[in-house]
Design an enzyme around this catalytic site. Structure first.
Site, PDB file in Angstrom:
ATOM      1  N   ASP A 167       0.812  -1.212   0.000  1.00 40.65           N
ATOM      2  CA  ASP A 167       0.000   0.000   0.000  1.00 40.65           C
ATOM      3  C   ASP A 167       0.849   1.268   0.000  1.00 40.65           C
ATOM      4  OD1 ASP A 167      -2.611   1.459   0.607  1.00 40.65           O
ATOM      5  OD2 ASP A 167      -1.427   2.000   2.371  1.00 40.65           O
ATOM      6  N   GLU A 171       1.423  -0.453  -5.066  1.00 42.62           N
ATOM      7  CA  GLU A 171       0.485   0.627  -5.352  1.00 42.62           C
ATOM      8  C   GLU A 171       1.220   1.962  -5.450  1.00 42.62           C
ATOM      9  OE1 GLU A 171      -3.565   2.602  -3.526  1.00 42.62           O
ATOM     10  OE2 GLU A 171      -1.773   2.433  -2.288  1.00 42.62           O
TER      11      GLU A 171
END
Length: 598
Positions: free
Chosen positions: A242, A315
């Site tokens: 993330d 990401e």
């Protein structure tokens, strides 16, 4: 959470400047060669990843919140879809300020989702079905309720510099202590918070309750590698990492001071992160090296314990020049798949058309290092649902696109049935990004609409829970848009999706073939996959509002004679198995077709 919002537009401009150097005019097309029919690919290179937002997928105990046992009960649904691997948004212990992205214990399960035994049961069932489970790795920060942060506040030995602390500065005019810089967080407002006990500010690029870990501390680096090893030993097949852009911030100067960011002019709202540049707090070169180190952890695990490769998905909404470095270099392996959000960001800026689809694909394939694997993403838990952004009429065409293009694809739960955003009032808003705004502007920031519960049936609470309520209100169309209804229908988004996945898994052409694509007109997009001694696959999508008759020889002179229809979009009146002339192919408004040579 993601590096999303208007900041992506600023970054996209940098990427589009690169794209201009490679721009191709209408009628030229782009050709991407394969390495041959005998090519052997690892499992992840042609995988169909499916993102599950656990809180909204399936509730097993009636509390209105999705959980691990609910996911386990629906693994056979994923198997039936043809999914290769399921990626779970965070399931770790958390106060749920940011719904799991604020982690209080990286080694345990959030109680409302279940227990470690429940997780192990999920892994066991998934392995029985030959499904892989990917976990969300949240490296940038922890919860302020994490023991690491509590020890850092107290300056306990070994934890003094676990987070990014600073004395701040004294305002010469007022004599008051102020944050060290003007840096802004993603969720609006200053990125610094004063801690009374420690008598220092700490950096938090997300919510106040999400302090940034200090990756310039080797103890932090090793601790997070320990997290990876722990879950690999529990049987996961990899991680989606993330929010990589803010992992590192610039080093302070000789006096220990950080520089201020400059005003962008992109917005008049001084609390919006887009108000300032992010030169000093995003896309630092150290982030690239950290990903390389994590890849080594995964590769070492395979070398020691054997088994399949563990995958690393990254990401980042950064510009192409930065994103592509995550793949690795000539001497070092990086992420298997840095997420490709171009089918989101380009369309968000320019709208949906054949031309913008070509731009989005060019921006990835023309910048991707040789020998790497592309991937295609339509949506996630941070962006409005694909069917809402593209239009429900185009969801089949976009699903066709990502299944025909080479490489891996990622589906966010609900895209296979054409789910659209829910309507969430200010009173029902729970997302911190929305809650940190106000009733007049919250809809610009809240991510709740794309997180509404999954629609399994048209019955009570959409079959998501047996309890009386759901943690977020259901989307209004659940009685007609749901798995049960679409499985029973003769033709549906779900059945189209399943046909596409089955074709992709069975077709050597789609697995290994070369790729050519072109915006044949402003409205008509064509993609062709071809492989020696195998049928050619052709996708044709009309993004316009008028019927168009096209001659596919203008796209590829070898496409002559008849093509057989394999898959059609929901509104198409054509019939699968029917043959059509490649020289005079009529395509209705919003119609999408997958055809093959006979």
């Amino acid at each position: 959470m993601s590096v999303t919002g208007n900041q992506t537009v600023i970054r996209l401009r940098l990427g589009l400047l690169t794209l201009l150097l490679f721009a191709i005019g209408q009628g030229q097309g782009c050709q991407v060669q394969s390495s041959g029919a005998a090519e052997t690919k690892d499992w992840w290179e042609t995988a169909q990843f499916y993102q599950i937002y656990p809180r909204s997928f399936k509730d097993s105990d009636g509390d209105g919140i999705g959980d691990l046992n609910g996911i386990t009960s629906k693994l056979e649904y994923l198997k039936d879809l043809g999914v290769t691997a399921a990626w779970l948004s965070p399931i770790f212990a958390s106060p749920m300020v940011d719904f799991g992205y604020d982690i209080s214990d990286f080694f345990d399960i959030q109680p409302e989702y279940g227990t470690l035994d429940d997780f192990r049961a999920l892994i066991k069932k998934a392995k029985e079905l030959d499904l892989k489970i990917i976990l969300d790795f949240v490296p940038n920060h922890s919860s302020d309720e994490n023991e690491w942060f509590k020890k850092s506040v107290k300056r306990e030995k070994g934890y003094e510099d676990y987070y990014v602390w600073h004395d701040g500065k004294v305002n010469a005019e007022t004599g008051k202590r102020e944050p060290p810089t003007n840096w802004l967080q993603y969720f609006r407002g200053t990125a610094w918070e004063w801690n009374e006990e420690r008598q220092q500010y700490y950096l938090h690029q997300f919510a106040v309750q999400q302090p940034d870990l200090n990756y310039r501390n080797p103890l932090v680096v090793e601790q997070m590698k320990r997290v990876l090893r722990y879950w690999l030993n529990e049987g996961v097949a990899g991680f989606r990492c993330d929010a990589l852009p803010p992992l590192f911030e610039v080093l302070p100067d000789a006096d220990g001071q950080y520089p201020d960011e400059t005003v962008t002019g992109a917005t008049d709202d001084p609390d919006d992160r887009d108000y300032l540049t992010t030169t000093y707090i995003e896309d630092r070169p150290e982030s690239i090296d950290m990903v390389y180190q994590w890849r080594t952890v995964l590769d070492d695990h395979k070398r020691i314990y054997g088994g399949d490769s563990s995958v690393l998905l990254i990401e980042t909404y950064s510009a192409a020049w930065f994103t592509m470095q995550f793949y690795g270099n000539r001497t070092t392996e990086g992420a298997h798949l840095p997420f490709n959000f171009n089918l989101i960001t380009v369309m968000d800026q320019k709208g949906l058309s054949a031309q913008t689809v070509q731009e989005a694909i060019d921006l990835w394939l023309k910048n991707m290092p040789a020998g790497r694997t592309p991937n295609w993403v339509l949506g996630n838990h941070d962006k409005r649902r694909a069917a809402s952004r593209y239009g429900v009429d185009h969801i089949d065409g976009m699903n066709m696109l990502v299944m025909i293009l080479p490489g891996a694809s990622v589906t966010y739960q609900g895209e296979e049935i054409g789910m659209t955003d829910g309507e969430i009032s200010w009173e029902d808003t729970v997302d911190p990004w929305g809650c940190n705004s106000n009733p007049d502007i919250y809809e610009m920031y809240t991510r709740d609409p794309e997180r509404t519960p999954f629609q399994w049936t048209g019955g009570s609470n959409a079959g998501f829970t047996d309890g009386p309520t759901t943690w977020l209100p259901l989307a209004g169309d659940y009685e007609t848009v749901n798995v049960e209804t679409e499985l029973a229908a003769e033709h549906s988004h779900l059945k189209i999706y399943k046909m596409l996945v089955a074709l992709r898994k069975s077709s050597k052409t789609l697995q290994n073939g070369s790729t050519k694509y072109l915006a044949l007109t402003e409205d008509i997009f064509v993609v062709r996959r071809s492989l020696a001694n195998s049928p050619t696959i052709v996708g044709v999508i009309n993004f316009g509002s008028e019927t168009k008759t096209i001659d596919l020889r203008e796209f590829d002179k070898n496409l002559s004679g008849n093509l057989q229809l394999l898959v059609r979009s929901l509104a198409s009146t054509k019939s699968e198995g029917t043959t059509f002339s490649a020289q005079m192919l009529s395509v209705d408004p919003a119609e999408a077709l997958v055809l093959t040579t006979q």
